[in-house]
Design a protein around this motif. Structure first.
Motif, PDB file in Angstrom:
ATOM      1  N   UNK A 156     -71.879   8.029  20.250  1.00 46.03           N
ATOM      2  CA  UNK A 156     -71.277   6.780  19.277  1.00 46.03           C
ATOM      3  C   UNK A 156     -71.924   6.546  18.256  1.00 46.03           C
ATOM      4  N   UNK A 157     -73.050   7.566  17.947  1.00 45.62           N
ATOM      5  CA  UNK A 157     -73.036   8.107  16.048  1.00 45.62           C
ATOM      6  C   UNK A 157     -71.933   8.491  15.080  1.00 45.62           C
ATOM      7  N   UNK A 158     -71.375   9.532  15.723  1.00 49.05           N
ATOM      8  CA  UNK A 158     -70.314  10.452  15.474  1.00 49.05           C
ATOM      9  C   UNK A 158     -69.217   9.911  14.890  1.00 49.05           C
ATOM     10  N   UNK A 159     -68.630   8.311  15.592  1.00 44.40           N
ATOM     11  CA  UNK A 159     -67.777   7.771  15.400  1.00 44.40           C
ATOM     12  C   UNK A 159     -67.000   7.589  14.104  1.00 44.40           C
ATOM     13  N   UNK A 160     -68.326   7.290  13.650  1.00 42.17           N
ATOM     14  CA  UNK A 160     -67.857   6.342  11.647  1.00 42.17           C
ATOM     15  C   UNK A 160     -67.994   7.880  11.645  1.00 42.17           C
ATOM     16  N   UNK A 161     -68.477   8.784  11.152  1.00 40.34           N
ATOM     17  CA  UNK A 161     -68.162   9.770  10.518  1.00 40.34           C
ATOM     18  C   UNK A 161     -66.899  10.841  10.530  1.00 40.34           C
ATOM     19  N   UNK A 162     -66.674  10.325  12.538  1.00 46.18           N
ATOM     20  CA  UNK A 162     -65.241  11.383  12.289  1.00 46.18           C
ATOM     21  C   UNK A 162     -64.236  10.473  11.746  1.00 46.18           C
ATOM     22  N   UNK A 163     -64.126   9.244  11.352  1.00 44.46           N
ATOM     23  CA  UNK A 163     -62.754   9.100  10.637  1.00 44.46           C
ATOM     24  C   UNK A 163     -63.641   9.612   9.378  1.00 44.46           C
ATOM     25  N   UNK A 164     -64.572   9.492   9.029  1.00 43.61           N
ATOM     26  CA  UNK A 164     -64.547   9.473   7.583  1.00 43.61           C
ATOM     27  C   UNK A 164     -64.694  10.936   7.289  1.00 43.61           C
ATOM     28  N   UNK A 165     -64.780  11.548   7.768  1.00 44.67           N
ATOM     29  CA  UNK A 165     -64.772  12.950   7.277  1.00 44.67           C
ATOM     30  C   UNK A 165     -63.030  13.517   7.245  1.00 44.67           C
ATOM     31  N   UNK A 166     -62.293  12.712   8.337  1.00 42.51           N
ATOM     32  CA  UNK A 166     -60.643  13.252   7.993  1.00 42.51           C
ATOM     33  C   UNK A 166     -59.975  12.039   7.300  1.00 42.51           C
ATOM     34  N   UNK A 167     -60.160  11.259   6.654  1.00 40.21           N
ATOM     35  CA  UNK A 167     -59.916  10.874   5.652  1.00 40.21           C
ATOM     36  C   UNK A 167     -58.848  11.437   4.865  1.00 40.21           C
TER      37      UNK A 167
END
Length: 945
Positions: free
Chosen positions: A381-392
């Motif tokens: 759950x905590x990785x969901x925001x970083x997952x989008x942020x890291x690939x933008x």
């Protein structure tokens, strides 16, 4: 600056220290930044120290009709902490608290971080109700002002439901404590008109059955769109109505000076499980059934969410297999349950599993109490925001919206949202959220650098507003607050009558419209697409920064200069100005300010990376920028590296001279003289303190007698080789002497590397921006350790944690390197008898130790040696940062400002694992800090027999 602000500043100076009235454009940019995608530049930023200062500032602005905005931690996402006028922030003094009624209640000032409040309550088995995802960073003032909720909070435990009372300052400067009978009585006399107007609203609202029913319907869901209109139907007492209107008011009705919460149970028994279903329909049907149980939290993750983290380390293998098998419809529920005992927990798990099985999960991780398993599950759950942020793409921002739907309509709502993502080409967007409350977050990336992109975003938000507020009668803001983002859509959601109520509330409390204008109430229907924050490319090390502020609580310079978020913000603007060449004068001014605030006062600890959702270490940027040296400086650095023994001998000689001068001049005259020398030298001559170490005694290599014993290589750090103890030390032995004594007591033969005085891990050169020299020194040390450890056969102990951490990062050969606490835990304590001392001790966990994940080991070792161990609050890094404690002592002083007040009267000793850190800790605590090896040596003896 406009004359009105110049006059305002002159009046504010009468009661507020000029140093805390900030007008420098570089600093107003930095301090005015929040986590939203809006950017306004304050005319001035006030850092207020007391309640009297707050009242004075508000009254002064009120009299002059100058807008003012309050800001807590600035983790807010909707633009509610932005100002182009006066921005009020609070100093670190707003962190007081009182636990009441054995933990049933807690009184908190607005500067306390949410997680800190829960730490305070933990011994009582209680916690505050709100549990926002930003709880480790956001502050109580913001939690209340935004009515923040979270994963387990729902609508039953948010601030609105758990508030017991508060103290507020109104726009005219009036102070009201809702729990004080005299304060309430006085307020009712002086503000009879306000009371009358509020009660008229209550009467009209409760008499309008259609509107009252609509309000009750809307607050079945999570809802932070607009003011808390439910207060008008829930309460009849005007003070109850008033304080509940303040919750979620986002600083538009007044300033919240303190709150008293009714706390909730923090259950000791918890379990988590993950369940994947074939499609969103089955998933949401399961949610509907789970909502009828006692389950604590249900987090929904759609198929795109699962795909975004499939390749992350630690994820269950079946998540990646879903995509490989072509299953693009699957969705998951992460479920947490709480209970008062293990039996009840097991019974809950069994009952829930039966419900879940009805909906045929295709994959699952059964309910588990194992902390490691639970952390891994919540890690998804905590990785969901970083997952989008890291690939933008660089130059775009990450936007997180949060809406709420009636839970019975959750499945079609998710489908319709996904259709909008496709329609407006947000292919990276993911949906997750707090399913029990029908609360969905959706995350997507957006550029605002062209009019076309702005129009795409505007059209998308129009469509979202229609879908949520009209088609599904949901909430456009469930827990992130209205801000500027949803202010234009309030009337769409609430209808004309509801909107008129909002206008009336604002008019009653803020007759002159000075409090946070443009937030919640905004007549501009395009406000949400104005003042948009540009995210220009600056450096690949920080381009992924989303300016969330999660890094700030652990930054040692946060109360002195800039935080990592602010350093990144300013450097982005500097980079933009360099490229555009649009304002050379402003660029020159920003670069000058940034030199001190951004570079010179950064400890470069890297703790920011531990808190950052996209793993940015702003210290890496600072070290990179420090590499901008002249060729002459590089040559000098290279020469010192080649003649390291000579240089360190000079430093040792300097300590000798300082000691002799102190003996002659005495403490007071010595301090004054060295302060003057420090200033005149441009901060190049270190500032002396009474805790400045004496020169260390020469290290005598232990005799190796050939008896077969286990061996350890001991590498005394540069600081340990040169810095002895302070003049008033309890134990006059040097750190090297104590270390060798302890190792031999534990039965080890101690080996020292050859050519010891010329060895260095390279960290001083790295931190000062000389990577080439640092690499040379690291390679020399590696070769020496390789030889002395018999090609890595023997373990290596380094007596200072930063050296050990640096060596682990940069040495390539297979060497086993330990800092003191870990070595003691693994190799020393098992060989010795320990008698813990009764006297209390202070413990400082260094930043490098925290980054290595050693905090628990450090605490365990210290508690094995002392019965009472105090780990001070609000200190993560001491800010000494190598030699900055000498060259920038204000950084060390600021980072350790909370320390002295936490030292018990009968405590005379503190421990850590970094010699330089211990100098600063001693200076700012009033007691002697030294290596943990001193304590272990003091309380230990060989096993009998």
């Amino acid at each position: 600056m406009q004359p009105a602000y110049m006059d305002l500043i002159e009046q504010l100076r009468q009661q507020i220290d000029e140093k805390r009235i900030i007008t420098d454009p570089t600093l107003t940019l930095a301090y005015g930044t929040d986590a939203s995608f809006y950017r306004l530049l304050p005319q001035l930023v006030l850092q207020l120290d007391t309640l009297d200062e707050v009242i004075f500032a508000i009254k002064t602005c009120y009299e002059r009709q100058i807008p003012v905005t309050f800001r807590a931690a600035g983790t807010s996402l909707s633009g509610q902490a932005q100002s182009d006028s006066v921005l009020i922030t609070l100093t670190r003094r707003w962190r007081d608290y009182k636990v009441l009624n054995d933990g049933a209640q807690i009184w908190l000032q607005p500067g306390i971080i949410g997680a800190e409040a829960n730490t305070i309550l933990a011994p009582f088995g209680r916690k505050i109700g709100p549990d926002p995802g930003s709880i480790n960073s956001c502050k109580i003032g913001g939690i209340v002002a935004n009515n923040a909720s979270g994963m387990c909070c729902g609508t039953s435990q948010n601030s609105y439901r758990t508030i017991a009372g508060m103290t507020v300052v109104l726009a005219d400067g009036t102070l009201l404590n809702t729990l004080d009978i005299d304060s309430v009585a006085a307020f009712k006399k002086t503000h009879a008109k306000m009371i009358s107007e509020l009660m008229l609203l209550v009467s009209e609202c409760q008499g309008n059955r259609v509107l009252a029913d609509k309000i009750r319907h809307k607050y079945r869901l999570k809802n932070t769109t607009g003011y808390s209109l439910n207060s008008l139907v829930d309460f009849d007492d005007p003070i109850d109505v008033l304080q509940h209107l303040f919750i979620g008011s986002e600083g538009t009705l007044g300033f919240i000076a303190d709150v008293t919460y009714n706390t909730v149970i923090n259950h000791a028994f918890k379990a988590s499980g993950l369940f994947v279903f074939a499609d969103i329909e089955q998933t949401c049907l399961a949610v509907s059934q789970l909502s009828k149980t006692r389950v604590a939290a249900v987090e929904l993750m759609d198929s795109r969410s699962l795909a975004s983290v499939a390749e992350k380390p630690g994820m269950p293998a079946f998540i990646a297999q879903l995509g490989a098998a072509g299953n693009t419809e699957a969705a998951a529920l992460l479920i947490e349950i709480h209970a008062e005992d293990e039996h009840d927990l097991g019974r809950q798990a069994e009952g829930l599993q039966q419900i879940i099985n009805v909906f045929a999960p295709i994959e699952q991780v059964n309910f588990s109490r194992d902390a490691t398993v639970c952390d891994q599950l919540w890690g998804i759950r905590k990785e969901l925001f970083p997952a989008v942020g890291a690939v933008r793409e660089s130059g775009t921002t990450v936007i997180i919206e949060d809406v709420a739907f009636p839970i019975e309509q959750l499945a079609p709502a998710v489908r319709d949202l996904q259709i909008l993502f496709t329609q407006f080409n947000y292919t990276e967007a993911i949906i997750f959220g707090h399913a029990l409350a029908g609360n969905l977050h959706f995350v997507f990336t957006q550029a605002f650098d062209t009019q076309l992109e702005i129009e795409r975003y505007s059209a998308f938000m129009d469509a979202v507003a229609q879908l949520v507020a009209v088609d599904y009668q949901g909430s456009l803001k469930a827990e992130h607050g209205t801000g500027r983002n949803m202010a234009p859509f309030i009337e769409l959601e609430w209808g004309h009558d509801g909107y008129l109520l909002m206008l009336a509330i604002k008019g009653i409390f803020d007759t002159r419209g000075i409090l946070n204008p443009g937030v919640i109430i905004n007549a501009d229907k395009h406000a949400h697409i104005k003042n948009l924050k540009a995210m220009p490319v600056a450096d690949e090390l920080i381009d992924k920064c989303v300016e969330c502020g999660f890094c700030e609580p652990v930054c040692p310079s946060r109360n002195l200069s800039l935080t990592p978020r602010q350093r990144n913000t300013v450097f982005r603007e500097i980079s933009r100005l360099r490229r555009s060449n649009e304002d050379p004068a402003r660029l020159a001014s920003m670069e000058k300010t940034y030199r001190y605030y951004g570079l010179d006062t950064c400890a470069a600890t890297g703790l920011c990376a531990e808190r950052c959702p996209v793993n940015i270490n702003t210290g890496d940027l600072v070290r990179k920028l420090r590499q901008n040296h002249t060729e002459k400086a590089k040559k000098i650095a290279s020469w010192t590296g080649e003649h390291f023994a000579t240089v360190t001998a000079s430093a040792k000689a300097g300590l000798t001279v300082a000691s002799k001068m102190h003996n002659v001049l005495g403490t007071n005259r010595m301090r004054k003289l060295t302060q003057k020398a420090y200033q005149l030298s441009g901060h190049k001559i270190p500032q002396w303190t009474p805790h400045m170490p004496l020169p260390a005694a020469k290290i005598i290599a232990p005799v190796i007698n050939g008896i077969t014993k286990e061996r350890v290589v001991y590498f005394p750090s540069c600081s340990a080789r040169n810095m002895g103890v302070e003049a008033q030390a309890q134990d006059k032995r040097s750190l090297a002497e104590v270390t060798i004594s302890l190792l031999e007591k534990a039965g080890y033969e101690v080996l020292l590397p050859a050519n010891l005085n010329n060895l260095c891990c390279g960290m001083p050169y790295t931190s000062k921006g000389f990577p080439e020299t640092a690499q040379v020194k690291a390679q020399q040390l590696e070769q020496a350790l390789w030889l002395s450890s018999q090609q890595g056969h023997y373990p290596i102990l380094m007596d200072t944690s930063p050296c050990a951490s640096t060596s682990k990062q940069h040495l390539r050969k297979e060497l086993t390197i330990y800092e003191p606490f870990k070595f003691v835990a693994d190799f020393v304590l098992p060989r010795l008898d320990i008698t813990p001392q009764q006297a209390p001790v202070m413990l400082h966990i260094t930043c490098t130790s925290r980054r290595q994940g050693l905090a628990a080991v450090i605490e365990r070792v210290t508690k094995s040696c002392a019965q009472h161990v105090i780990i001070p609050d609000d200190i993560t890094c001491c800010g000494f940062a190598g030699d900055k404690g000498f060259t920038k002592p204000e950084l060390n002083a600021s980072a350790l400002a909370p320390l002295k007040s936490q030292v018990l009267e009968n405590c005379s000793e503190g421990y850590s694992n970094s010699r330089t850190c211990e100098i600063g800790l001693s200076e700012h605590s009033g007691i002697e800090y030294r290596s943990i090896l001193y304590l272990v040596d003091k309380v230990s003896h060989r096993h009998n027999g």
